[in-house]
Scaffold this active site. Structure first.
Site, short mmCIF file in Angstrom:
data_model
loop_
_atom_site.label_atom_id
_atom_site.label_comp_id
_atom_site.label_asym_id
_atom_site.label_seq_id
_atom_site.Cartn_x
_atom_site.Cartn_y
_atom_site.Cartn_z
N GLY A 92 -0.93 43.21 32.44
CA GLY A 92 -1.30 42.97 31.06
C GLY A 92 -2.55 42.09 30.99
N PHE A 145 -6.12 33.99 28.98
CA PHE A 145 -6.67 33.48 30.23
C PHE A 145 -7.42 34.57 30.99
CE2 PHE A 145 -6.49 32.24 34.68
CZ PHE A 145 -6.73 30.87 34.64
N GLY A 146 -6.88 35.76 30.94
CA GLY A 146 -7.48 36.88 31.66
C GLY A 146 -6.41 37.87 32.05
N VAL A 185 -3.54 39.96 34.29
CA VAL A 185 -2.44 39.57 35.18
C VAL A 185 -2.10 40.77 36.04
CG1 VAL A 185 -0.10 38.66 35.34
CG2 VAL A 185 -1.57 37.98 33.44
N LYS A 223 -2.43 35.62 37.85
CA LYS A 223 -3.19 35.51 36.61
C LYS A 223 -4.62 35.10 36.98
CE LYS A 223 -1.96 32.42 33.44
NZ LYS A 223 -1.28 31.82 32.27
N ASP A 247 1.50 26.43 22.44
CA ASP A 247 1.19 27.86 22.29
C ASP A 247 2.44 28.70 22.53
OD1 ASP A 247 -0.45 29.97 21.68
OD2 ASP A 247 -1.19 30.24 23.71
#
Length: 826
Positions: free
Chosen positions: A515, A519-520, A522, A536, A633
């Site tokens: 996904g 953050f970026g 995975v 990740k 979050d």
């Protein structure tokens, strides 16, 4: 007045005496007057065995047999009319007029008889506690006939398997034809005495398996025939031509027997629970146990592939057949022996020698000599026909003047076999030893070089990881959380290198992508030890950077809770920054919220477990961990689910550590996901434990309704899930908030209570919201009376939606690239 005349009274007493005599007799005995008919049985005096009529599995034929009385799985040990079954239940087992034990059908036709010519009139048959059925005279008490001397497929304790070398009379086991047919099958087993006694199994008239010679304690060709057997087995020579083999295990407290099955395998069985039979030993464990598997002068080793090989100094007789796996033609000697060379007129000055083979099952067709071991060797050398010899202290000298056949290599046990070879073959053996020694020396040197290179490589890896930690510690020193405690934590965190992570993710291939987050991307990977991981990788296009990366490393590196995702390590090389987590098979909670198919997998029990698990994880962060941590979050995409759908809170890039006396903090950089952000944080940058409680309340309502908080944006009736839930609260219609999938009367009270708790969590003012510990008590109904909720935040439209508004206030934007965020609450 007499009720009975004297004569009538006497007759009555005689009749009563006969009646008591008949019914007071033993239930383990059959006489001419006391026979049994189908389905009657008799039982041995100790209750161990039954005798009667039975039908095998998948058969309607009836047989007379003996079986264990106390074991639930019926196990027949002896059958009378094996080859002449009864076709119905009209059979009788009785004593005939001539004193024989017979099985009769409905027409009184004899189907089976003990067939004694010297039978005794008025004899009786008794079933003993050993399982032996004996026919005995009425006066002498001697056994005229016994089932143990006419066995079926089962070898019982105290039964004698025998052979008479003079008369040829044998007592042998014979297999059933198949499990449904007890008639005599293809296999038989018994004792053979040529020079030495051995136990054999035959397939028809052909040898199928042999035990090797008896050495007064064990059969030397039976694998691992150790002390377990020594307490019970015996092979006796009665000095009148009869050899008999028997066993009796005095130390066994449960039934034991040997069964020759329909496939020709002899199995040692036992039952220690009275329910089933277990196999402790079998004669044919591998292909090598089949007689003469590798032919003459061939050796069989089940650990090798192929299993057959020629003995040293021999070569296949038919190479083409041998290479195809047909080894029956065996092997022939490669170099003639000394005496053969002399007879041919060639040089015979160099004497033959012996090749020692250890842990062997020795060949069949052995001779026997009383010579001592050294004499045995010299006698074999002097005899030109002698191909090999072996010596056993319990047997003596065993030379072989015929072909070596049925030779097998054991992994343990067996004895030494000395194979006679020509001198030149022995020289080759010496050369082989030299080659082996040289090879070993080269191998040691090569291994040393490999160890040296491996240590250098490990040192480089260690230095590289140390450098990575120094970089991390340097960055941490620039961060306000860079205290000594966190630095100590970081020292213990495993460091992965880029090459290693690229390898386990197939160079971060798209097929391994799980996904995309703020953050970026995975990626899924699998370490060398088989552990699955999620990597990740910080994206260059991400709004997050080194600060969030370092924050997550520091915060989560030492957090240990079943409802928090576990950080396994990190990597920082050049521009690359990666976090390595444990892999979660069911990905994130939002995949279930968005997927109509997956929604159906979440029944109310699972949903409540997820809600409760998130709450426990949040309680650990706020109260139970060594550090007080505000997540900031908390949302559906940051709740990961393992294989059993247990929730784990993830993504601590925006988390903040609170001091002991710190209750709230302010920030000028509002980051997070609108829809989950509390009003005081979204509008003023103030965050606290109650900020996370607000996010938890939103999550709770989303899980119950299976709808996103922001999915109501275009709805005229309500601008958010919170607004909709508040509207239904005022309309006393909270059921409308519930996902139809979980609307069941038995759960309605619990679900409505959870919605009530959710509304308490999303109240506009932080002071009105309960703490996480109180929330959990409410969910568990430990707090019975819940306060009435006040109007949640973000329930009314205040500013018209404007997609561009978020771009004019960079200090209040989400850095999560997959979340649509706006300045105003919604």
């Amino acid at each position: 007045m007499k009720l009975f005349p004297d004569t009538n009274l006497s007759a009555l007493l005689v009749l009563l005496y006969c009646f008591c005599l008949q019914f007071g007799s033993a239930t383990d005995t059959i006489t001419a007057a006391k026979f049994i008919s189908d389905p009657e049985t008799i039982t041995s005096s100790g209750g161990d065995f039954n005798l009667g009529f039975f039908s095998p599995p998948n058969s309607t034929f009836r047989y007379v047999g003996i079986w264990y009385a106390e074991i639930s799985v019926s196990t027949v040990i002896w059958v009378a009319n094996r080859n002449k079954p009864l076709k119905n239940s009209s059979g009788i087992l009785t004593i005939s007029e001539d004193g024989n034990l017979v099985v009769l059908d409905a027409q009184k036709k004899v189907l089976w008889s003990s067939n004694l010519t010297n039978s005794v009139v008025n004899s009786s048959a008794q079933l003993l506690d050993s399982g032996n059925l004996v026919l005995q005279g009425n006066t002498t008490g001697t056994f005229l006939w016994e089932s143990f001397q006419h066995p079926s497929d089962t070898f019982m304790e105290n039964m004698k398997i025998s052979t008479n070398v003079t008369s040829g009379k044998k007592v042998q086991l014979t297999s059933w034809k198949n499990p449904s047919d007890p008639s005599i099958g293809n296999f038989s087993a018994g004792i053979v005495v040529r020079n030495l006694p051995e136990f054999f199994i035959w397939n028809g008239s052909s040898t199928y398996w042999r035990s090797g010679p008896w050495n007064s304690l064990v059969f030397i060709g039976v694998r691992e025939m150790n002390s377990v057997y020594l307490n019970g087995f015996s092979l006796v020579d009665d000095q009148e031509g009869t050899f008999y083999f028997s066993y009796a295990f005095s130390n066994e407290s449960f039934p034991v027997n040997f069964v020759l099955n329909a496939q020709g395998n002899l199995l040692r069985k036992y039952s220690n629970d009275g329910k089933d039979w277990k196999v402790r030993w079998s004669a044919l464990e591998t292909e090598c146990d089949v007689y003469a598997k590798c032919g003459a002068f061939g050796s069989c080793n089940s650990q090798n592939s192929p299993i057959c090989s020629c003995l040293r100094g021999f070569e296949p007789k038919n190479t083409q057949e041998w290479n195809r796996g047909n080894w029956t033609s065996g092997c022939v000697r490669r170099t003639p022996l000394q005496c053969e060379r002399k007879n041919n007129g060639s040089d015979g000055s160099k004497k033959d020698g012996f090749l020692k083979l250890t842990m062997m099952k020795v060949s069949d067709l052995e001779d026997w000599s009383s010579a001592l071991e050294e004499q045995c060797r010299s006698q074999c050398l002097e005899n030109c026909s002698c191909n090999a010899y072996a010596y056993d202290s319990g047997i003596g000298c065993m030379p072989w003047t015929r072909s070596l056949i049925d030779v097998q290599k054991f992994s343990s046990g067996g004895i030494d076999l000395y194979v006679r070879l020509a001198y030149s073959e022995l020289d080759k053996e010496g050369n082989v030893k030299v080659i082996v020694i040289v090879t070993m020396i080269i191998g040691v040197i090569f291994t040393g070089i490999c160890i040296y290179l491996l240590r250098r490589w490990m040192a480089k890896q260690k230095a590289r990881k140390k450098k990575m930690k120094e970089i991390l510690l340097l960055n941490m020193g620039e961060d306000k959380h860079g205290d000594n405690v966190n630095q100590a934590k970081l020292e213990e965190l495993p460091i992965f290198n880029l090459q290693e992570l690229a390898s386990v993710t197939n160079s971060f291939h798209q097929s391994n992508k799980l996904g995309q987050g703020g953050f970026g991307p995975v990626y899924k990977g699998k370490l060398l030890d088989g552990q699955e991981i999620a990597v990740k990788r910080l994206s260059k296009a991400s709004g997050q950077g080194l600060e969030e990366f370092m924050n997550e490393v520091v915060v989560i590196s030492k957090l240990q809770h079943r409802n928090l995702v576990r950080l396994l390590g990190c990597c920082i090389e050049g521009e690359e920054k990666m976090l390595v987590y444990e892999y979660m098979a069911n990905k994130s909670l939002d995949t279930f919220v968005l997927d109509s198919v997956k929604q159906k997998l979440l029944d109310w029990r699972r949903r409540f477990n997820i809600i409760e698990g998130i709450g426990r994880g949040l309680l650990y962060l706020h109260r139970d961990s060594r550090l007080r941590i505000i997540h900031r979050d908390l949302k559906a995409s940051n709740i990961l689910l393992d294989e059993e759908l247990n929730p784990k809170i993830s993504d601590f890039g925006m988390a903040r550590i609170f001091g002991i006396n710190e209750d709230q903090a302010n920030t000028t950089r509002v980051i997070g996901t609108y829809g989950y952000m509390s009003p005081e944080y979204a509008m003023e940058g103030r965050f606290s434990e109650k900020s996370d409680v607000f996010s938890f309340g939103v999550l709770l309502l989303e899980i119950i309704s299976e709808r996103r908080n922001t999915s109501f944006y275009d709805d005229e009736q309500a601008m958010s899930l919170l607004g909709f839930a508040w509207k239904m609260w005022n309309a006393d219609n909270l059921v409308a908030v519930t996902d139809p999938i979980i609307r069941e009367p038995c759960f309605e009270k619990e679900i409505l209570r959870c919605i009530h708790v959710g509304l308490l969590c999303v109240q506009e003012f932080a002071n009105d919201r309960p703490s996480v510990s109180i929330v959990i008590s409410m969910l568990k109904s430990e707090i019975v009376d819940l306060p009435l909720p006040k109007q949640p935040a973000f329930t009314e439209r205040q500013i018209a939606p404007d997609a561009s508004s978020s771009q004019h206030n960079p200090s209040k934007c989400s850095v999560n690239n997959v979340t649509v965020t706006m300045v105003q609450g919604r």
